[in-house]
Design an enzyme around this catalytic site. Structure first.
Site, PDB file in Angstrom:
ATOM      1  N   GLN A   1       0.820  -1.201   0.000  1.00 20.87           N
ATOM      2  CA  GLN A   1       0.000   0.000   0.000  1.00 20.87           C
ATOM      3  C   GLN A   1       0.862   1.261   0.000  1.00 20.87           C
ATOM      4  O   GLN A   1       1.904   1.309   0.642  1.00 20.87           O
ATOM      5  CB  GLN A   1      -0.914   0.011   1.227  1.00 20.87           C
ATOM      6  CG  GLN A   1      -2.173  -0.785   1.013  1.00 20.87           C
ATOM      7  CD  GLN A   1      -3.106  -0.743   2.216  1.00 20.87           C
ATOM      8  OE1 GLN A   1      -3.276  -1.747   2.889  1.00 20.87           O
ATOM      9  NE2 GLN A   1      -3.704   0.396   2.466  1.00 20.87           N
TER      10      GLN A   1
ATOM     11  N   GLN B   1       1.569 -11.975   9.821  1.00 21.77           N
ATOM     12  CA  GLN B   1       1.967 -10.725   9.136  1.00 21.77           C
ATOM     13  C   GLN B   1       1.015  -9.580   9.452  1.00 21.77           C
ATOM     14  O   GLN B   1       1.402  -8.421   9.512  1.00 21.77           O
ATOM     15  CB  GLN B   1       2.010 -10.956   7.620  1.00 21.77           C
ATOM     16  CG  GLN B   1       2.653  -9.833   6.833  1.00 21.77           C
ATOM     17  CD  GLN B   1       1.878  -9.502   5.567  1.00 21.77           C
ATOM     18  OE1 GLN B   1       0.732  -9.089   5.631  1.00 21.77           O
ATOM     19  NE2 GLN B   1       2.519  -9.680   4.431  1.00 21.77           N
TER      20      GLN B   1
ATOM     21  N   SER C   1       4.277  -6.375   2.604  1.00 23.19           N
ATOM     22  CA  SER C   1       2.945  -6.433   3.207  1.00 23.19           C
ATOM     23  C   SER C   1       1.947  -7.021   2.204  1.00 23.19           C
ATOM     24  O   SER C   1       2.041  -8.183   1.843  1.00 23.19           O
ATOM     25  CB  SER C   1       2.521  -5.049   3.698  1.00 23.19           C
ATOM     26  OG  SER C   1       1.304  -5.098   4.409  1.00 23.19           O
ATOM     27  N   LEU C   2       1.013  -6.219   1.702  1.00 17.13           N
ATOM     28  CA  LEU C   2       0.068  -6.697   0.689  1.00 17.13           C
ATOM     29  C   LEU C   2       0.795  -7.380  -0.466  1.00 17.13           C
ATOM     30  O   LEU C   2       0.308  -8.358  -1.048  1.00 17.13           O
ATOM     31  CB  LEU C   2      -0.757  -5.527   0.142  1.00 17.13           C
ATOM     32  CG  LEU C   2      -1.587  -5.888  -1.096  1.00 17.13           C
ATOM     33  CD1 LEU C   2      -2.822  -6.639  -0.695  1.00 17.13           C
ATOM     34  CD2 LEU C   2      -1.898  -4.679  -1.929  1.00 17.13           C
TER      35      LEU C   2
ATOM     36  N   HIS D   1       0.235  -3.647  11.045  1.00 15.83           N
ATOM     37  CA  HIS D   1       1.423  -4.402  11.455  1.00 15.83           C
ATOM     38  C   HIS D   1       1.829  -4.114  12.896  1.00 15.83           C
ATOM     39  O   HIS D   1       3.008  -4.167  13.240  1.00 15.83           O
ATOM     40  CB  HIS D   1       2.580  -4.162  10.486  1.00 15.83           C
ATOM     41  CG  HIS D   1       2.265  -4.598   9.094  1.00 15.83           C
ATOM     42  ND1 HIS D   1       2.058  -5.915   8.760  1.00 15.83           N
ATOM     43  CD2 HIS D   1       2.075  -3.877   7.955  1.00 15.83           C
ATOM     44  CE1 HIS D   1       1.761  -5.988   7.474  1.00 15.83           C
ATOM     45  NE2 HIS D   1       1.749  -4.775   6.971  1.00 15.83           N
TER      46      HIS D   1
ATOM     47  N   ARG E   1      -9.231  -8.850   3.945  1.00 19.05           N
ATOM     48  CA  ARG E   1      -8.133  -8.380   4.804  1.00 19.05           C
ATOM     49  C   ARG E   1      -8.253  -6.887   5.047  1.00 19.05           C
ATOM     50  O   ARG E   1      -8.134  -6.409   6.181  1.00 19.05           O
ATOM     51  CB  ARG E   1      -6.795  -8.718   4.135  1.00 19.05           C
ATOM     52  CG  ARG E   1      -5.537  -8.288   4.890  1.00 19.05           C
ATOM     53  CD  ARG E   1      -4.322  -8.734   4.092  1.00 19.05           C
ATOM     54  NE  ARG E   1      -3.040  -8.473   4.715  1.00 19.05           N
ATOM     55  CZ  ARG E   1      -2.255  -7.429   4.448  1.00 19.05           C
ATOM     56  NH1 ARG E   1      -2.649  -6.523   3.556  1.00 19.05           N
ATOM     57  NH2 ARG E   1      -1.091  -7.278   5.055  1.00 19.05           N
TER      58      ARG E   1
END
Length: 311
Positions: A11, A250, A93-94, A202, A118
């Site tokens: 992101q 994660q 991440s994503l 996170h 998510r």
């Protein structure tokens, strides 16, 4: 066969109008967006092209849009470069989900639905305005940990993204973030500034979303990855057994991007960031100056990458 390290952005890389010029030359881009739109029941290509940015930047819209953009670019390059050989992959991440799609560990349509869920759960985990993130520039990992500990009396605040040496993101309660920023500056941070995000991603505050997200992860038909995809949480290669648990962790654990690049670096000399933007290329330069990461953020960049891979 050309060896490539594949990286996939997270992101922040999204923007209205992304991939428009690439789509003009490669129909597979809009075909990929059509698949994603069918999977989640709304026109993702129209949102990406027309905005508004405020709607695109809502987490549960950003995540499927960015995953689809990365997979679309991946498909363009893969179609033009049948000799492409990925020796290692990682996503920020994503982006880990994009990497797993590329490695055939999850079907694309399932991944689009999963990251939309998510995003919904991440948005819902902490009420708007109660949590956030901030970037701290110029302190090392140990100093960041000490800053968070010193500010923790005000509220939860933790390291969230180890993006590059001297470039670390913290996350937590707004009170914790606000307490940490002046402490970071006292410790010598060059900059300490809040980020325009909707929640404390996170961090342990995301554990509120874990139970429901675990259900979503367990419903997926996972497969062994066709090439090594390194998990964010421990920079170890994914196995069929580890994928759901590591993706769940994660959600509320720091992303160690510095470790991801170090873990994948030795496998090839050519690295490609598949997707919009140049965020990872910039971070990678700070992590390892010898690693030249080529972006694919516009048509000219995609064509350069294709030429490099084709040799």
């Amino acid at each position: 066969m050309t060896d490539v390290i594949a990286y996939f952005p997270g992101q922040g890389a999204q923007h209205v109008g992304m991939l428009a010029d690439i789509a003009n030359d490669y129909p597979i881009v809009q075909q990929t967006f059509a698949e994603a739109s069918d999977a989640i029941g709304f026109d993702l290509w129209q949102l990406v092209q027309d905005g508004p940015a405020e709607t695109l930047n809502i987490t549960y819209n950003t995540q499927p849009a960015l995953l689809t953009a990365s997979v679309a670019v991946w498909r363009v390059v893969q179609a033009q470069c049948p000799a492409l050989n990925v020796t290692a992959a990682a996503g920020h991440s994503l982006g880990e989900y994009s990497a797993l799609v590329a490695a055939k560990a999850i079907d694309f349509a399932d991944a689009v639905r999963l990251v939309k869920r998510r995003g919904e759960l991440m948005e819902a985990a902490v009420p708007a305005g109660q949590g956030g993130m901030a970037a701290i520039l110029g302190l090392d990992d140990e100093q960041i940990v000490a800053v968070c500990q010193a500010a923790s009396a005000a509220g939860v605040v933790e390291p969230a993204n180890f993006n590059a040496p001297g470039q670390i993101v913290i996350a937590g309660d707004m009170a914790g973030i606000e307490a940490a920023l002046p402490i970071a500056k006292e410790q010598g941070a060059k900059r300490a500034l809040p980020l325009a995000v909707s929640g404390p991603f996170h961090s342990s505050l995301m554990k509120a979303a874990a139970a429901e997200f675990e259900v979503a992860l367990q419903a997926i038909q996972w497969r062994a990855a066709a090439f090594p995809v390194f998990h964010n949480v421990d920079n170890q290669p994914a196995t069929l057994e580890t994928i759901p648990a590591k993706l769940l962790a994660q959600l509320y654990s720091p992303v160690n991007w510095t470790g991801a690049v170090q873990a994948t670096r030795a496998s090839a000399e050519l690295a490609v960031e598949f997707g919009p933007g140049k965020v990872l290329a910039g971070l990678n330069k700070r992590i390892d100056k010898t690693l030249d990461t080529h972006s694919t953020n516009d048509l000219a960049a995609v064509q350069r990458v294709i030429q490099l891979i084709q040799g």
